[in-house]
Scaffold this motif. Structure first.
Motif, PDB file in Angstrom:
ATOM      1  N   PRO A   1     -15.608  -2.709  -2.424  1.00 58.85           N
ATOM      2  CA  PRO A   1     -14.481  -2.835  -3.352  1.00 58.85           C
ATOM      3  C   PRO A   1     -14.197  -1.578  -4.168  1.00 58.85           C
ATOM      4  N   HIS A   2     -15.235  -0.932  -4.711  1.00 56.71           N
ATOM      5  CA  HIS A   2     -14.991   0.261  -5.534  1.00 56.71           C
ATOM      6  C   HIS A   2     -14.415   1.401  -4.691  1.00 56.71           C
ATOM      7  N   ALA A   3     -14.786   1.463  -3.404  1.00 53.54           N
ATOM      8  CA  ALA A   3     -14.248   2.507  -2.526  1.00 53.54           C
ATOM      9  C   ALA A   3     -12.771   2.275  -2.252  1.00 53.54           C
ATOM     10  N   ARG A   4     -12.368   1.014  -2.174  1.00 52.89           N
ATOM     11  CA  ARG A   4     -10.946   0.719  -1.957  1.00 52.89           C
ATOM     12  C   ARG A   4     -10.121   1.082  -3.195  1.00 52.89           C
ATOM     13  N   LEU A   5     -10.667   0.823  -4.374  1.00 52.54           N
ATOM     14  CA  LEU A   5      -9.966   1.218  -5.600  1.00 52.54           C
ATOM     15  C   LEU A   5      -9.807   2.737  -5.665  1.00 52.54           C
ATOM     16  N   LYS A   6     -10.848   3.462  -5.276  1.00 55.74           N
ATOM     17  CA  LYS A   6     -10.779   4.932  -5.255  1.00 55.74           C
ATOM     18  C   LYS A   6      -9.749   5.405  -4.236  1.00 55.74           C
ATOM     19  N   THR A   7      -9.662   4.713  -3.109  1.00 52.51           N
ATOM     20  CA  THR A   7      -8.684   5.071  -2.080  1.00 52.51           C
ATOM     21  C   THR A   7      -7.265   4.873  -2.592  1.00 52.51           C
ATOM     22  N   ILE A   8      -7.039   3.763  -3.278  1.00 51.42           N
ATOM     23  CA  ILE A   8      -5.726   3.519  -3.893  1.00 51.42           C
ATOM     24  C   ILE A   8      -5.386   4.655  -4.856  1.00 51.42           C
TER      25      ILE A   8
ATOM     26  N   ILE B   1       4.236   1.927   8.124  1.00 54.47           N
ATOM     27  CA  ILE B   1       3.444   1.179   7.151  1.00 54.47           C
ATOM     28  C   ILE B   1       2.032   1.039   7.700  1.00 54.47           C
ATOM     29  N   ILE B   2       1.049   1.415   6.908  1.00 54.16           N
ATOM     30  CA  ILE B   2      -0.354   1.266   7.312  1.00 54.16           C
ATOM     31  C   ILE B   2      -0.987   0.176   6.464  1.00 54.16           C
ATOM     32  N   VAL B   3      -1.689  -0.740   7.108  1.00 54.69           N
ATOM     33  CA  VAL B   3      -2.445  -1.787   6.412  1.00 54.69           C
ATOM     34  C   VAL B   3      -3.910  -1.615   6.786  1.00 54.69           C
ATOM     35  N   THR B   4      -4.767  -1.403   5.802  1.00 57.70           N
ATOM     36  CA  THR B   4      -6.170  -1.131   6.093  1.00 57.70           C
ATOM     37  C   THR B   4      -7.054  -1.556   4.935  1.00 57.70           C
ATOM     38  N   LYS B   5      -8.342  -1.709   5.203  1.00 58.16           N
ATOM     39  CA  LYS B   5      -9.321  -1.890   4.150  1.00 58.16           C
ATOM     40  C   LYS B   5     -10.385  -0.797   4.252  1.00 58.16           C
ATOM     41  N   SER B   6      -9.965   0.361   4.772  1.00 58.98           N
ATOM     42  CA  SER B   6     -10.891   1.466   5.005  1.00 58.98           C
ATOM     43  C   SER B   6     -10.481   2.717   4.230  1.00 58.98           C
ATOM     44  N   ALA B   7     -11.479   3.404   3.675  1.00 59.20           N
ATOM     45  CA  ALA B   7     -11.230   4.684   3.004  1.00 59.20           C
ATOM     46  C   ALA B   7     -10.951   5.793   4.014  1.00 59.20           C
ATOM     47  N   LEU B   8     -11.167   5.523   5.300  1.00 53.78           N
ATOM     48  CA  LEU B   8     -10.936   6.536   6.334  1.00 53.78           C
ATOM     49  C   LEU B   8      -9.476   6.968   6.384  1.00 53.78           C
TER      50      LEU B   8
END
Length: 365
Positions: free
Chosen positions: A215-222, A167-174
């Motif tokens: 925030p928009h980058a996190r939505l794109k990552t999802i 399980i990975i928990v992150t707030k990064s698009a990396l």
């Protein structure tokens, strides 16, 4: 020895001072001599560079028995986190290193450079039983320094080789960099990624978590993860009264539309030195609502800034905490979120340890 004096916000940093750790024996306090001119840029707080040191860790898997979290073990390849989230519950851990939970936590980082080799060794131990392991909990495994150090990538390679549920928990698009590994693991129900989403407000995000993905980058990552077949969830963390609690329904709607299958939330936690850091940040950025914000937090923790008791520390208690829970659960049901199925643990194969003969029989390059 730490400087506790209030500061101006520092560009790219969450904390504004070197708050003394609880084990410090001396502190330094600054006092104005009358020559400071805050309106002039040359007198504004200067940019603070990140320093990285190396550590040879003795172990890499941390075990817990907490009923408040959904995993029993985790891996943290870094100490400190450059994302600079001012609310980070892990900030007080820097005090154990003789460093400040304030600016030191986000600018003086320690990389566990032997983490991949240690993980291989610990997974290969006789009798090891696989259960989902969380990568990046105290600090984000995909924080900016990971771009060059690649420790999380190497750890994920070991976990993929061993077919270990992760399980990975992150707030990064990396995290999208490692889609090649995650895609194959996801096909075997071995990988799940949670994106931490605190707010959809760019301005608030830049103040709360200055070096994390917007925030928009996190939505794109999802969206990218979901489209690639990787199971993706969201943690609305933390919920902060007067700052982002009004966004609960909107955040859940946006992440659901992006492809998140499940979502959870965590109330703001203020352990140890984080209490003082949080107050300082509120006074600097939102002085008009600071007293109200602290009052609501205390109402949810039996009159204190923080109640560490299991069952309360993540959710709080009382009327306001109940209201947050009711709003969250209603949106959860209406948007069709569902709990994830259990991950696959039966495929685990202990990784091969390096041979004493090395590459004796490997073909020449």
């Amino acid at each position: 020895m730490s400087d506790q004096s209030p500061k101006q916000p520092i560009k790219g940093r969450g904390a504004a001072s070197q708050l003394a750790g609880r084990f410090d024996t001396r502190t330094v306090e600054s006092e104005s001599d009358g020559w400071d001119i805050p309106d002039q840029e040359e007198f504004a707080a200067t940019r603070l560079e990140t320093e990285i040191s190396e550590e040879s860790a003795r172990s890499i898997i941390t075990y817990n028995q907490s009923p408040d979290v959904g995993f029993s073990r985790s891996i943290n390849p870094y100490r400190g986190c450059e994302h600079g989230c001012v609310y980070c519950f892990a900030r007080p851990t820097h005090s154990y290193l003789g460093l400040s939970p304030g600016l030191d936590f986000e600018s003086r980082l320690i990389a566990k450079t032997n983490a991949p080799a240690l993980l291989r060794k610990e997974l290969a131990k006789s009798g090891y039983q696989a259960e989902p392991i969380a990568l990046g909990i105290n600090t984000d495994a995909y924080q900016p320094v990971e771009k060059t150090l690649l420790l999380s990538r190497q750890l994920l390679e070991v976990l993929a080789e061993a077919r270990h549920p992760t399980i990975i928990v992150t707030k990064s698009a990396l995290v999208l960099r490692d889609l090649d590994l995650l895609n194959e693991m996801a096909r075997q129900r071995l990988a799940r990624v949670y994106l931490s989403v605190t707010t959809l407000d760019n301005r608030l995000s830049a103040r709360l978590e200055p070096r994390a993905a917007a925030p928009h980058a996190r939505l794109k990552t999802i969206e990218r993860l979901a489209q690639s077949g990787v199971e993706v969830g969201v943690l609305l963390a933390p919920v902060i009264p007067t700052l982002n609690d009004a966004e609960i329904e909107r955040i859940l709607k946006q992440v659901r539309e992006a492809g998140a299958g499940n979502v959870g939330y965590v109330l703001l936690r203020l352990p140890n030195e984080l209490k003082a850091l949080w107050r300082e940040w509120l006074e600097l950025h939102y002085p008009d609502r600071a007293r109200h914000a602290i009052s609501l937090i205390q109402q949810m923790h039996h009159g204190k800034d923080y109640n560490p008791s299991f069952g309360i520390r993540m959710r709080g208690s009382g009327p306001f905490a109940d209201l947050i829970e009711q709003r969250f659960q209603r949106a959860y049901r209406e948007l069709g979120f569902q709990p994830f199925d259990d991950m696959e643990c039966s495929l685990f194969t202990p990784p091969r340890l390096p041979s004493a003969q090395g590459d004796l029989f490997d073909p020449p390059a």
